[in-house]
Motif scaffolding. Structure first.
Motif, PDB file in Angstrom:
ATOM      1  N   ASP A 154       0.835  -1.185   0.280  1.00  0.00           N
ATOM      2  CA  ASP A 154      -0.084  -0.158  -0.307  1.00  0.00           C
ATOM      3  C   ASP A 154       0.813   1.281   0.092  1.00  0.00           C
ATOM      4  O   ASP A 154       1.692   1.434   1.069  1.00  0.00           O
ATOM      5  CB  ASP A 154      -0.920  -0.216   1.188  1.00  0.00           C
ATOM      6  N   PRO A 155       0.759   2.242  -1.052  1.00  0.00           N
ATOM      7  CA  PRO A 155       0.391   1.624  -2.589  1.00  0.00           C
ATOM      8  C   PRO A 155       1.177   0.475  -3.472  1.00  0.00           C
ATOM      9  O   PRO A 155       1.686   0.480  -2.668  1.00  0.00           O
ATOM     10  CB  PRO A 155       0.758   2.588  -3.402  1.00  0.00           C
ATOM     11  N   ASN A 156      -0.318  -0.529  -4.130  1.00  0.00           N
ATOM     12  CA  ASN A 156       0.494  -1.313  -4.473  1.00  0.00           C
ATOM     13  C   ASN A 156       1.001  -1.305  -5.812  1.00  0.00           C
ATOM     14  O   ASN A 156       1.239  -0.174  -6.227  1.00  0.00           O
ATOM     15  CB  ASN A 156      -1.026  -2.635  -4.550  1.00  0.00           C
ATOM     16  N   HIS A 157       1.162  -2.569  -6.479  1.00  0.00           N
ATOM     17  CA  HIS A 157       1.627  -2.381  -7.540  1.00  0.00           C
ATOM     18  C   HIS A 157       0.884  -2.449  -9.064  1.00  0.00           C
ATOM     19  O   HIS A 157       1.158  -2.485 -10.189  1.00  0.00           O
ATOM     20  CB  HIS A 157       2.786  -3.341  -8.588  1.00  0.00           C
ATOM     21  N   THR A 158      -0.005  -1.820  -8.400  1.00  0.00           N
ATOM     22  CA  THR A 158      -1.417  -1.488  -9.555  1.00  0.00           C
ATOM     23  C   THR A 158      -1.568   0.291  -9.392  1.00  0.00           C
ATOM     24  O   THR A 158      -1.827   0.789 -10.335  1.00  0.00           O
ATOM     25  CB  THR A 158      -2.063  -1.612  -8.619  1.00  0.00           C
ATOM     26  N   GLY A 159      -0.413   1.004  -8.342  1.00  0.00           N
ATOM     27  CA  GLY A 159       0.028   2.824  -8.434  1.00  0.00           C
ATOM     28  C   GLY A 159      -1.160   2.352  -7.609  1.00  0.00           C
ATOM     29  O   GLY A 159      -1.811   4.076  -7.355  1.00  0.00           O
ATOM     30  N   PHE A 190       5.418   8.861  -1.351  1.00  0.00           N
ATOM     31  CA  PHE A 190       4.981   9.487  -3.003  1.00  0.00           C
ATOM     32  C   PHE A 190       2.804   9.639  -2.372  1.00  0.00           C
ATOM     33  O   PHE A 190       2.225  10.021  -3.435  1.00  0.00           O
ATOM     34  CB  PHE A 190       4.598   8.507  -4.167  1.00  0.00           C
ATOM     35  N   HIS A 191       2.482   8.961  -1.104  1.00  0.00           N
ATOM     36  CA  HIS A 191       1.937   8.870  -0.472  1.00  0.00           C
ATOM     37  C   HIS A 191       1.444   8.947   0.449  1.00  0.00           C
ATOM     38  O   HIS A 191       1.908   8.147   1.008  1.00  0.00           O
ATOM     39  CB  HIS A 191       1.144   7.393  -0.975  1.00  0.00           C
ATOM     40  N   ASP A 192       1.270  10.097   1.349  1.00  0.00           N
ATOM     41  CA  ASP A 192       1.152  10.290   2.351  1.00  0.00           C
ATOM     42  C   ASP A 192       0.027   9.049   3.605  1.00  0.00           C
ATOM     43  O   ASP A 192       1.097   9.176   4.395  1.00  0.00           O
ATOM     44  CB  ASP A 192       0.076  11.731   2.562  1.00  0.00           C
ATOM     45  N   GLN A 193      -0.562   8.867   2.808  1.00  0.00           N
ATOM     46  CA  GLN A 193      -0.900   7.772   4.348  1.00  0.00           C
ATOM     47  C   GLN A 193      -0.300   6.851   4.352  1.00  0.00           C
ATOM     48  O   GLN A 193       0.575   5.793   4.222  1.00  0.00           O
ATOM     49  CB  GLN A 193      -2.294   6.736   3.133  1.00  0.00           C
ATOM     50  N   THR A 194      -0.297   6.581   6.172  1.00  0.00           N
ATOM     51  CA  THR A 194       0.596   5.287   6.771  1.00  0.00           C
ATOM     52  C   THR A 194       0.124   4.897   7.876  1.00  0.00           C
ATOM     53  O   THR A 194      -0.828   5.674   8.409  1.00  0.00           O
ATOM     54  CB  THR A 194       1.969   5.580   7.033  1.00  0.00           C
ATOM     55  N   PRO A 289      -5.025   6.625 -12.571  1.00  0.00           N
ATOM     56  CA  PRO A 289      -4.275   7.518 -11.978  1.00  0.00           C
ATOM     57  C   PRO A 289      -2.728   6.701 -10.887  1.00  0.00           C
ATOM     58  O   PRO A 289      -3.828   5.546 -10.428  1.00  0.00           O
ATOM     59  CB  PRO A 289      -6.139   7.936 -11.229  1.00  0.00           C
ATOM     60  N   SER A 290      -2.431   7.386 -10.366  1.00  0.00           N
ATOM     61  CA  SER A 290      -1.691   6.751  -9.393  1.00  0.00           C
ATOM     62  C   SER A 290      -1.186   6.973  -8.507  1.00  0.00           C
ATOM     63  O   SER A 290      -0.685   8.542  -8.485  1.00  0.00           O
ATOM     64  CB  SER A 290       0.065   5.924 -10.854  1.00  0.00           C
ATOM     65  N   VAL A 291      -0.353   6.579  -7.507  1.00  0.00           N
ATOM     66  CA  VAL A 291      -0.592   7.095  -6.182  1.00  0.00           C
ATOM     67  C   VAL A 291       1.184   6.794  -5.315  1.00  0.00           C
ATOM     68  O   VAL A 291       1.916   7.199  -4.689  1.00  0.00           O
ATOM     69  CB  VAL A 291      -1.146   7.117  -5.085  1.00  0.00           C
ATOM     70  N   THR A 292       1.785   6.018  -6.878  1.00  0.00           N
ATOM     71  CA  THR A 292       3.150   5.024  -6.389  1.00  0.00           C
ATOM     72  C   THR A 292       4.244   6.779  -7.948  1.00  0.00           C
ATOM     73  O   THR A 292       3.745   8.101  -8.543  1.00  0.00           O
ATOM     74  CB  THR A 292       3.356   4.757  -7.351  1.00  0.00           C
ATOM     75  N   ASN A 293       5.589   6.041  -8.111  1.00  0.00           N
ATOM     76  CA  ASN A 293       6.641   7.128  -9.335  1.00  0.00           C
ATOM     77  C   ASN A 293       6.476   6.318 -10.815  1.00  0.00           C
ATOM     78  O   ASN A 293       7.167   6.610 -11.181  1.00  0.00           O
ATOM     79  CB  ASN A 293       7.660   6.670  -8.809  1.00  0.00           C
ATOM     80  N   PHE A 294       5.360   5.766 -10.471  1.00  0.00           N
ATOM     81  CA  PHE A 294       4.726   4.880 -12.391  1.00  0.00           C
ATOM     82  C   PHE A 294       3.213   4.927 -12.621  1.00  0.00           C
ATOM     83  O   PHE A 294       2.640   5.035 -11.475  1.00  0.00           O
ATOM     84  CB  PHE A 294       5.506   3.676 -12.206  1.00  0.00           C
TER      85      PHE A 294
END
Length: 361
Positions: A154-159, A190-194, A289-294
């Motif tokens: 989380d985030p996953n490899h789906t972005g 790349f995504h604030d949630q933790t 849409p993606s919350v990663t770097n890809f």
């Protein structure tokens, strides 16, 4: 021929060849930092490394202290590891017995399934919908008394990322049956949630992170585990005697002391995603849409993704794909860098698209 242990007969891994990627083209295939760290920064770090540190085993308490402070956790809740990949393996090595069941998402990081096979676990995969959505009950309904470990990237490899409340639902259901939940937060920056603030509440929660992505030091292999002290003590039992080097630790400390470096890169990546989304829409494609770097990209109708990827490779531009299976079937994946760099990439892509009608499927 001497046979390996029996469980390894179930393991299948493709050889990875990354020769020729460095200094010769655009590395947009492995979700690394796409632009170099500054020479000024590298010089500053090297000045902090003494000759003695290059011949002695590493002393890591300074890094532990900086990391604990930045995360707001105690030293006893942390364990540094040789990248997050080793951290994940340590969780399997510590807790998973042959015959145990693990639950993980599909698609997700490929080593989850590899480690399940290596340690003789039964894989129970949770599938995404075609629109990249994932109802949480699809995970919680699979949790049963045989479940030993649930893995959520989380985030996953789906972005994509899961709502925090969904992750809590999984943790609480897993707790009822005595199962651990490993949350892989490799793309956290790349995504604030933790989930760190929930470590004290749930003794079955383990978080793994990496400094390879936003921090940009993938080859230095710095990762870490966060959990309640009793879990960290158990994980320590399978830890390598020495893993992170003094050089790796110095770079990690510098980046923790200078968060503006990775924050600026995250900003650049987000701008690059906006640029790619706009440019592919003009071409008739779609960036999910993606919350990663890809990002995953659906190409314009009728375009042959395989030929496009090979055409880009001939120009020393590397991307991933096309993929098979829901929800990424037919998509390509692009590691995102700053908008200016993505502009150069789009120039290559448009030239490849325009040079041959063979790109039409």
């Amino acid at each position: 021929m001497i046979e390996p242990r029996s469980l390894l007969k179930n393991v299948s891994r493709a050889l990875t060849n990354t020769e020729g990627r460095i200094g010769k083209g655009m590395r947009l295939d492995h979700n690394e930092r796409t632009t170099p760290l500054s020479g000024k920064m590298i010089e500053a770090v090297w000045k902090t490394i003494s000759p003695e540190e290059l011949v002695a085993y590493p002393a890591l308490e300074s890094l532990y202290a900086k990391l604990a402070k930045s995360l707001g956790v105690s030293r006893e809740m942390l364990l540094l590891t040789y990248g997050s990949d080793t951290a994940i393996r340590m969780v399997f090595d510590t807790y998973v017995n042959p015959g145990d069941e693990i639950i993980t998402l599909n698609p997700s990081y490929g080593m989850f399934a590899v480690y399940a096979d290596m340690f003789g676990a039964k894989k129970n995969l949770v599938e995404y919908n075609a629109d990249f959505s994932l109802p949480v009950n699809r995970i919680t309904d699979k949790i049963n008394p045989k479940t030993k470990l649930v893995i959520l990237a989380d985030p996953n490899h789906t972005g994509t990322a899961m709502p925090q409340q969904d992750i809590i639902s999984v943790i609480e259901k897993a707790s009822i049956v005595g199962a651990l939940v490993l949350v892989d937060e490799a793309y956290h920056y790349f995504h604030d949630q933790t989930m760190i603030s929930f470590i004290g509440r749930y003794d079955n929660l383990i978080i793994v992170r990496s400094l390879s992505k936003a921090f940009g030091i993938a080859p230095l292999r710095v990762g870490y585990l966060i959990s309640q002290p009793v879990n960290i003590q158990n994980l320590y039992k399978v830890k390598l005697t020495h893993d992170i080097t003094s050089v790796s630790a110095k770079f990690a400390e510098y980046l923790l002391d200078h968060p503006e470096i990775w924050k600026e890169y995250v900003k650049d990546v987000n701008e690059g995603k906006v640029y790619l989304t706009r440019e592919f829409a003009i071409l008739g494609g779609h960036v999910f849409p993606s919350v990663t770097n890809f990002v995953f990209v659906r190409l314009p109708d009728g375009m042959d993704a395989i030929k496009l990827v090979r055409g880009l490779e001939s120009r020393n531009v590397w991307i991933k794909g096309p993929f098979k299976g829901v929800p990424v079937d037919g998509y390509i994946r692009i590691t995102v860098g700053p908008a200016a760099q993505m502009g150069i990439f789009m120039g290559h892509l448009k030239e490849v698209m325009g040079t041959s009608q063979a790109l039409k499927a």
